[in-house]
Write an enzyme that holds these catalytic residues in place. Sequence first.
Site, PDB file in Angstrom:
ATOM      1  N   ASP A   1      -8.699 -58.003  -9.158  1.00  0.00           N
ATOM      2  CA  ASP A   1      -9.521 -58.262 -10.382  1.00  0.00           C
ATOM      3  C   ASP A   1     -10.788 -57.258 -10.393  1.00  0.00           C
ATOM      4  O   ASP A   1     -10.887 -56.777 -11.526  1.00  0.00           O
ATOM      5  CB  ASP A   1     -10.344 -59.728 -10.115  1.00  0.00           C
ATOM      6  CG  ASP A   1      -9.553 -60.937 -10.269  1.00  0.00           C
ATOM      7  OD1 ASP A   1      -8.085 -60.756 -10.549  1.00  0.00           O
ATOM      8  OD2 ASP A   1      -9.874 -62.007  -9.792  1.00  0.00           O
TER       9      ASP A   1
HETATM   10  P1  NAP Z   1      -8.792 -60.942  -6.172  1.00  0.00           P
HETATM   11  O1  NAP Z   1      -8.700 -60.407  -7.306  1.00  0.00           O
HETATM   12  O2  NAP Z   1      -8.903 -62.399  -5.620  1.00  0.00           O
HETATM   13  O3  NAP Z   1      -7.573 -60.252  -5.427  1.00  0.00           O
HETATM   14  C1  NAP Z   1      -7.225 -60.582  -3.934  1.00  0.00           C
HETATM   15  C2  NAP Z   1      -5.606 -60.025  -3.982  1.00  0.00           C
HETATM   16  O4  NAP Z   1      -5.576 -59.963  -2.473  1.00  0.00           O
HETATM   17  C3  NAP Z   1      -4.671 -60.765  -4.380  1.00  0.00           C
HETATM   18  O5  NAP Z   1      -4.142 -60.412  -5.529  1.00  0.00           O
HETATM   19  C4  NAP Z   1      -3.648 -60.932  -3.176  1.00  0.00           C
HETATM   20  O6  NAP Z   1      -2.195 -60.624  -3.850  1.00  0.00           O
HETATM   21  C5  NAP Z   1      -3.987 -59.989  -2.245  1.00  0.00           C
HETATM   22  N1  NAP Z   1      -3.724 -60.474  -0.975  1.00  0.00           N
HETATM   23  C6  NAP Z   1      -4.240 -61.821  -0.494  1.00  0.00           C
HETATM   24  N2  NAP Z   1      -3.810 -62.212   0.759  1.00  0.00           N
HETATM   25  C7  NAP Z   1      -3.359 -60.583   1.226  1.00  0.00           C
HETATM   26  C8  NAP Z   1      -2.750 -60.079   2.411  1.00  0.00           C
HETATM   27  N3  NAP Z   1      -2.818 -61.068   3.670  1.00  0.00           N
HETATM   28  N4  NAP Z   1      -2.433 -59.022   2.504  1.00  0.00           N
HETATM   29  C9  NAP Z   1      -2.623 -58.105   1.224  1.00  0.00           C
HETATM   30  N5  NAP Z   1      -3.130 -58.589   0.305  1.00  0.00           N
HETATM   31  C10 NAP Z   1      -3.262 -59.938   0.048  1.00  0.00           C
HETATM   32  O7  NAP Z   1      -9.904 -60.014  -5.017  1.00  0.00           O
HETATM   33  P2  NAP Z   1     -10.951 -58.954  -5.443  1.00  0.00           P
HETATM   34  O8  NAP Z   1     -10.319 -57.906  -6.091  1.00  0.00           O
HETATM   35  O9  NAP Z   1     -11.707 -58.891  -4.194  1.00  0.00           O
HETATM   36  O10 NAP Z   1     -11.974 -59.784  -6.570  1.00  0.00           O
HETATM   37  C11 NAP Z   1     -12.646 -61.062  -6.110  1.00  0.00           C
HETATM   38  C12 NAP Z   1     -12.579 -61.963  -7.231  1.00  0.00           C
HETATM   39  O11 NAP Z   1     -13.304 -63.081  -6.910  1.00  0.00           O
HETATM   40  C13 NAP Z   1     -12.936 -61.656  -8.476  1.00  0.00           C
HETATM   41  O12 NAP Z   1     -12.550 -62.362  -9.527  1.00  0.00           O
HETATM   42  C14 NAP Z   1     -14.447 -62.145  -8.480  1.00  0.00           C
HETATM   43  O13 NAP Z   1     -14.930 -62.458  -9.795  1.00  0.00           O
HETATM   44  C15 NAP Z   1     -14.326 -63.364  -7.794  1.00  0.00           C
HETATM   45  N6  NAP Z   1     -15.636 -63.959  -7.290  1.00  0.00           N
HETATM   46  C16 NAP Z   1     -16.187 -63.298  -6.162  1.00  0.00           C
HETATM   47  C17 NAP Z   1     -17.353 -63.585  -5.849  1.00  0.00           C
HETATM   48  C18 NAP Z   1     -18.142 -62.796  -4.589  1.00  0.00           C
HETATM   49  O14 NAP Z   1     -19.187 -63.384  -4.488  1.00  0.00           O
HETATM   50  N7  NAP Z   1     -17.631 -61.960  -3.910  1.00  0.00           N
HETATM   51  C19 NAP Z   1     -18.117 -64.544  -6.316  1.00  0.00           C
HETATM   52  C20 NAP Z   1     -17.576 -65.398  -7.432  1.00  0.00           C
HETATM   53  C21 NAP Z   1     -16.208 -64.874  -7.919  1.00  0.00           C
HETATM   54  P3  NAP Z   1      -0.911 -61.066  -3.104  1.00  0.00           P
HETATM   55  O15 NAP Z   1      -1.104 -62.643  -2.934  1.00  0.00           O
HETATM   56  O16 NAP Z   1       0.261 -60.364  -4.116  1.00  0.00           O
HETATM   57  O17 NAP Z   1      -1.209 -60.597  -1.565  1.00  0.00           O
END
Ligand code: NAP
Length: 459
Positions: free
Chosen positions: A384
């Site tokens: 994301d």
């Molecule tokens: P993300 O959008 O959740 O994407 C994580 C990606 O990691 C997934 O597409 C997944 O794809 C891949 N993944 C999972 N396990 C894996 C593995 N073992 N090896 C390789 N890839 C793996 O993560 P992000 O880009 O870090 O974004 C964070 C999200 O969380 C945002 O939407 C944000 O708004 C939300 N959020 C975060 C917080 C915070 O405090 N950090 C708070 C509120 C909301 P596959 O399944 O294809 O592997």
Amino acid sequence: MTEHIIELIYLVASALFILALKWMNTPATARRGILAGEIGMVLAIGGTLLQHGIVDYKWIAIALVIGSGIGVPLGLVQMTAVPQRTALSHAFGAFCVTLVGTAEFYLRTPNVQPFMMSVLCVEVILGGLTVTGSLMAAGKLQEVLPQRPITYKGQNFVNLALLASTAVIAIYLVRNPGATHLYPVMVGIALIVGVMLVIPIGGADMPTVISLLNSYAGLSAAAMGFVLNNKLLIVAGALDGSSGFILSVIMSKAMNRSFANVVFGAFGQVAAAAAGAQEARPVKSASPEEAAGILAAASKVVIVPGYGMAVAQAQHKVRELYDALTKRGIDVRFAIHPVAGRMPGHMNVLLAEADVPYDRLMEMDDINGDFPQTDVSLIIGANDVTNPAAKTDQSSPIYGMPVLDVEKSHTVMVIKRSMNPGFAGIDNPLYYMDQTLMLFGDAKVFVSNIVKELSNTHG
Ligand code: NAP
């Protein structure tokens, strides 16, 4: 004499809490910050145990054993479960505040001064709704409760009406502190409000809500400080309340959402719908060997870690990759998005654990301008936070969320296991762009294979 010693201990503890918050601001001093907070808490407990008012230590000892029995296993959970663990801590803290408030009410009624009754009501209303709200948040994050927002018509009106009714009862109790039959009604409604406030909020907003609940727990503890005439509680509660609030604001900003939108917006529903509507489009993929070749030929590389790196526990392998590339004179930096992962600072903590030098970690605003001069952006389990639809697609649920401009680099390589979406549940157009290569596999395994290739073939 003992009074003076207690005051002194409380003063030192307050200073340590403030220093702890300051030091936790940057990875370089974060460990010191945690230690300062721990020492502050030990002093606070020690100082409180010296109070003359304590007549029997037996129950305190029993509580200490039970508390440690719960706290120690909670401290050992996986890093990815820390948000729900934090929610549980808030629930426990708020439960304690509500119980103390209730005990104080029944001990003092009907002789409670208006000011005291007002803070007592604030204490138990905020405490009560934090208990159930935090339990709901923890349940949603642990997926024992449905993550999707549950909404119905007039929901915000019902919630506000419930909250207003607790305020009305509180005002009545301030004027008539002897009306003991109304007290449980007020606490009961506060407990219901906690549930009602959290059910319309989707899993994606839960970490923001947790820091908001943190803030409520802090404020209720500060109110308890007034009730018990304990200055340290007032200081610690106020620090907790304000830092939780600031964190919620930072997180809302990083997702380009207003507070009102987080609390009343039912975010997550649209996202789930969008995920279902994906179509299969062609992408280019590459092997570890090809990826190693491309990295070895680059002079500027930016690594973008995300939630997947945390799941795979790939941070140590990522550090090895950093070492292997740096040894070749390649400039390697890390782009840290403020909400990458599942909790604030998630990536910083993991990379610090793997001893990646702090000065290589760049905040989003500081690195976004450098992507056009970047040869390779290597995305490791992030999705994301790299999605260009946030900038271009007004219909996207994450439209307006600031993202890393990775698509501007010459080559983009994305390590993930499949084409599955990330947390927001939406497709990422980055994967279909000309300059993008998908590196399908588990992050730890894939990075480790790239490191092997670099040392074998390109070393
Ligand atoms: P993300 O959008 O959740 O994407 C994580 C990606 O990691 C997934 O597409 C997944 O794809 C891949 N993944 C999972 N396990 C894996 C593995 N073992 N090896 C390789 N890839 C793996 O993560 P992000 O880009 O870090 O974004 C964070 C999200 O969380 C945002 O939407 C944000 O708004 C939300 N959020 C975060 C917080 C915070 O405090 N950090 C708070 C509120 C909301 P596959 O399944 O294809 O592997």
